[in-house]
Design an enzyme around this catalytic site. Structure first.
Site, short mmCIF file in Angstrom:
data_model
loop_
_atom_site.label_atom_id
_atom_site.label_comp_id
_atom_site.label_asym_id
_atom_site.label_seq_id
_atom_site.Cartn_x
_atom_site.Cartn_y
_atom_site.Cartn_z
N ASP A 261 0.84 -1.20 0.00
CA ASP A 261 0.00 0.00 0.00
C ASP A 261 0.89 1.26 0.00
OD1 ASP A 261 -2.41 1.37 0.26
OD2 ASP A 261 -2.46 1.22 2.45
N HIS A 262 0.45 2.31 -0.67
CA HIS A 262 1.08 3.65 -0.61
C HIS A 262 2.60 3.63 -0.64
CE1 HIS A 262 -2.26 6.29 0.14
NE2 HIS A 262 -2.73 5.48 1.06
N ASP B 65 2.41 5.45 -5.07
CA ASP B 65 1.75 6.69 -4.65
C ASP B 65 2.57 7.90 -5.05
OD1 ASP B 65 0.65 8.86 -3.42
OD2 ASP B 65 0.63 8.02 -1.40
N GLU C 223 -2.49 6.75 -7.69
CA GLU C 223 -3.35 7.71 -6.99
C GLU C 223 -3.27 9.08 -7.67
OE1 GLU C 223 -3.39 7.70 -2.74
OE2 GLU C 223 -3.92 9.81 -2.59
N HIS D 58 -7.66 9.69 5.79
CA HIS D 58 -7.06 8.48 6.37
C HIS D 58 -7.04 8.56 7.91
CE1 HIS D 58 -4.69 7.98 2.47
NE2 HIS D 58 -5.00 6.73 2.73
N HIS E 124 -9.70 5.15 -0.40
CA HIS E 124 -8.90 4.97 0.82
C HIS E 124 -9.63 5.59 2.01
CE1 HIS E 124 -4.75 3.83 -0.79
NE2 HIS E 124 -5.58 3.76 -1.81
N GLY E 125 -9.12 5.32 3.21
CA GLY E 125 -9.71 5.93 4.41
C GLY E 125 -11.05 5.31 4.78
N SER F 7 -12.08 3.50 7.21
CA SER F 7 -12.52 3.54 8.61
C SER F 7 -13.34 4.78 8.93
CB SER F 7 -11.31 3.51 9.56
OG SER F 7 -10.53 2.40 9.31
N ASN G 159 -10.02 0.62 1.05
CA ASN G 159 -8.96 0.31 2.02
C ASN G 159 -9.43 0.59 3.44
OD1 ASN G 159 -7.44 -0.08 -0.26
ND2 ASN G 159 -5.82 1.35 0.30
P1 13P Z 1 -8.02 3.97 7.32
O1 13P Z 1 -6.89 3.61 8.22
O2 13P Z 1 -8.53 5.34 7.52
O3 13P Z 1 -9.09 2.93 7.32
O4 13P Z 1 -7.42 3.99 5.83
C1 13P Z 1 -6.74 2.88 5.33
C2 13P Z 1 -6.16 3.21 4.01
O5 13P Z 1 -6.72 3.92 3.23
C3 13P Z 1 -4.87 2.62 3.69
O6 13P Z 1 -4.41 2.96 2.44
#
Ligand code: 13P
Length: 278
Positions: free
Chosen positions: A81-82, A103, A133, A176, A204-205, A207, A226
């Site tokens: 990731d990233h 990224d 991205e 994120h 992404h993000g 959560s 994600n």
């Molecule tokens: P969160 O930690 O906010 O769920 O985001 C995860 C993410 O986007 C990782 O690339």
């Protein structure tokens, strides 16, 4: 089974479900994600971020996660990731990762396109999928990190056409590492992007996005979401609870048992939210 997710994420973008990718930080949460995926018969991605790659060499992650993915009863990708570092991406590909994200979101678009293209050229040879991205999703805990908070539609069109990425991460209001669901998603921009590009969209993000917005996204051309913080919180909070509840216990295998179950529950909940066929 190990899988590069190319077809599955494309299908998801055109269906009423989204494949969640989960950031994992060790054996316990990786196996918990796979157990949840198997229980619900869903594909997923085990994702390593910069913190995890700094903590343990990428070659060790590759061996561990690939073995877990190969044994899984459902398709699992091992994903970097990233990543902003070309050499680390090459090491990940050599170590058995089946998908990678380059990224270049903080670079001028020309440079982002040029570097992403270099990665796609190498990755294709090894049948590894590539995520890029355009625009940038800020971090709740890193103020001022992000350049363009919302993806410009023209940039998304140019980026996907010129780079040959398999999926593209866009910024439509997410943040994120939020510990509460308070992102304000701009569905007008998401719609405009999806109507103008031919690649699956990555969000992404995960959560920090409200459940109702996640469900709404299943109707858009989003193929992957994600999720990291909510799993880390589930594991960490339950671990703290176990340590307080069992002050005599020193065996971490015992202490990790309930936190692992908490990760399975959060993961299953996310799989269910992201499938509107349920
Ligand atoms: P969160 O930690 O906010 O769920 O985001 C995860 C993410 O986007 C990782 O690339």
């Amino acid at each position: 089974m190990i899988c590069n997710m190319k077809t599955i994420i494309k299908e998801a973008a055109n269906s009423n479900y989204i494949v969640p990718g989960f950031n994992v930080f060790g054996y316990e949460d990786a196996i918990a994600v796979v157990r949840a995926a198997e229980e619900l018969n869903k594909p997923s991605l085990l994702m390593i971020n910069k913190l995890a790659a700094d903590y343990m060499p990428i070659e060790y992650w590759g061996k561990l996660l690939r073995a877990i993915a190969e044994d899984a009863k459902v398709p699992i990708s091992v994903h970097l990731d990233h990543c902003k570092n070309f050499d680390l991406i090459i090491r990940a590909i050599k170590s058995g990762f089946s998908s990678v994200m380059y990224d270049g979101s903080q670079l001028p678009i020309e440079e982002n396109i040029k570097r992403t293209k270099e990665i796609t050229k190498v990755a294709k040879v090894f049948d590894v999928s590539v995520e890029g991205e355009i625009g940038s999703v800020p971090y709740a805990d890193i103020p001022g990190h992000a350049k363009d908070l919302l993806t410009k539609v023209d940039d998304a069109v140019r980026f996907t056409t010129e780079t040959n990425v398999d999926w593209v991460a866009v910024a439509v209001g997410q943040v994120h590492r939020l510990q509460h669901t308070k992102s304000e998603i701009n569905f007008d921009i998401l719609k405009e992007i999806q109507n103008n590009i031919s690649k699956p969209i990555v969000i992404h993000g995960g959560s920090g996005i409200k459940e109702t917005d996640l469900i709404k996204m299943t109707k858009y051309k989003v193929g992957k979401i994600n999720v990291g913080t909510s799993l880390r919180m589930a594991f960490g909070e339950e671990l703290k609870h176990q340590v307080i509840k069992n002050p005599e216990e020193f065996d971490r295998i015992k202490l990790f048992s309930e936190p692992s179950k908490a990760v399975i529950e959060v993961t299953k909940k996310m799989f269910n939210i992201l499938d509107s066929n349920n």
